[in-house]
Design a protein around this motif. Structure first.
Motif, PDB file in Angstrom:
ATOM      1  N   GLU A  48       1.686  88.732  44.464  1.00  8.43           N
ATOM      2  CA  GLU A  48       2.712  87.712  44.283  1.00  8.43           C
ATOM      3  C   GLU A  48       3.099  87.177  45.653  1.00  8.43           C
ATOM      4  N   LYS A  49       3.520  85.914  45.697  1.00  7.54           N
ATOM      5  CA  LYS A  49       3.987  85.329  46.951  1.00  7.54           C
ATOM      6  C   LYS A  49       5.486  85.580  47.070  1.00  7.54           C
ATOM      7  N   VAL A  50       5.893  86.135  48.221  1.00  3.27           N
ATOM      8  CA  VAL A  50       7.284  86.486  48.448  1.00  3.27           C
ATOM      9  C   VAL A  50       7.720  85.865  49.771  1.00  3.27           C
ATOM     10  N   THR A  51       8.938  85.327  49.794  1.00  2.00           N
ATOM     11  CA  THR A  51       9.481  84.790  51.031  1.00  2.00           C
ATOM     12  C   THR A  51      10.208  85.913  51.759  1.00  2.00           C
ATOM     13  N   GLU A  52       9.775  86.158  52.994  1.00  2.00           N
ATOM     14  CA  GLU A  52      10.332  87.236  53.791  1.00  2.00           C
ATOM     15  C   GLU A  52      11.110  86.648  54.953  1.00  2.00           C
ATOM     16  N   THR A 109      11.667  82.641  58.531  1.00  2.00           N
ATOM     17  CA  THR A 109      11.253  82.708  57.139  1.00  2.00           C
ATOM     18  C   THR A 109       9.755  82.467  57.063  1.00  2.00           C
ATOM     19  N   ARG A 110       9.071  83.353  56.335  1.00  2.00           N
ATOM     20  CA  ARG A 110       7.641  83.161  56.142  1.00  2.00           C
ATOM     21  C   ARG A 110       7.263  83.684  54.764  1.00  2.00           C
ATOM     22  N   GLU A 111       6.206  83.097  54.236  1.00  3.33           N
ATOM     23  CA  GLU A 111       5.742  83.487  52.909  1.00  3.33           C
ATOM     24  C   GLU A 111       4.593  84.484  53.057  1.00  3.33           C
ATOM     25  N   VAL A 112       4.735  85.634  52.387  1.00  2.00           N
ATOM     26  CA  VAL A 112       3.691  86.651  52.452  1.00  2.00           C
ATOM     27  C   VAL A 112       3.217  86.981  51.042  1.00  2.00           C
ATOM     28  N   GLU A 113       1.993  87.474  50.980  1.00  3.65           N
ATOM     29  CA  GLU A 113       1.434  87.878  49.698  1.00  3.65           C
ATOM     30  C   GLU A 113       1.574  89.397  49.594  1.00  3.65           C
ATOM     31  N   ARG A 114       2.228  89.850  48.538  1.00  6.66           N
ATOM     32  CA  ARG A 114       2.483  91.271  48.351  1.00  6.66           C
ATOM     33  C   ARG A 114       1.771  91.753  47.090  1.00  6.66           C
TER      34      ARG A 114
END
Length: 174
Positions: free
Chosen positions: A45-49, A55-60
């Motif tokens: 899932e794509k999560v905003t960290e 702020t960056r979007e990571v795939e978890r």
């Protein structure tokens, strides 16, 4: 082939999910087993960290340590999956015979997307036919086929109230 492919869950060493999936894909391709092992996935899932005010979007990974495989269970396919480096075995009561996921589990995990035909559009009046708002009538505000959701505005306690439903919980009024 008489048997139908089912989804199975394979346990891997933590952090080896992508490695197991890519190794298995190469093995399937090299041995020409596409008819037995049809699909391999590591659900993410794509999560905003937010870290250090950035702020960056990571795939978890949704299920760390697990890989989902759609395959026809034969001795050959079982052996290939079981002997991939980093794979510790199938999820189930014992390692002798893997247990496939049920249709309900596959739906809840969102592994396979089923295309739902909707007979209504934004602005249409619909009857709600399932769930806690069963029997209510509302107006379609938004349809999201990707997430299988529809937002309908209903009149509850004299107020316009937006509710979110699954696409199959509403039908167009006659």
């Amino acid at each position: 082939m008489a048997e139908e492919a089912c989804w199975y869950v394979v346990h891997t060493y933590s952090g080896y999910e992508n490695k197991v999936a890519s190794t298995l894909e190469k093995t399937v391709e090299n041995r020409k087993m596409q008819d037995l092992i049809q699909q391999i996935m590591v659900p993410t899932e794509k999560v905003t960290e937010i870290k250090d005010n950035k702020t960056r979007e990571v795939e978890r990974k949704l299920f760390p340590g697990y890989v989902l495989i759609k395959m026809v269970l034969t001795n050959e396919s079982w052996y290939v999956v079981r002997n991939i480096r980093g794979c510790t075995g199938f999820v189930g009561p014992d390692n002798t015979k893997p247990v496939p996921l049920t249709e309900e589990e596959v739906q809840k995990l969102g592994v396979e997307k089923k295309d739902v035909e909707v007979s209504y559009r934004v602005g249409d009046s619909v009857n709600i036919i399932d769930g806690p708002f069963d029997g209510f009538v509302g107006v379609v505000e938004d349809i999201d086929t990707e997430k299988n959701r529809v937002r309908v505005t209903i009149n509850m306690f004299g107020r316009e109230t937006p509710v979110e439903l699954e696409l199959g919980q509403a039908e167009v009024m006659d």
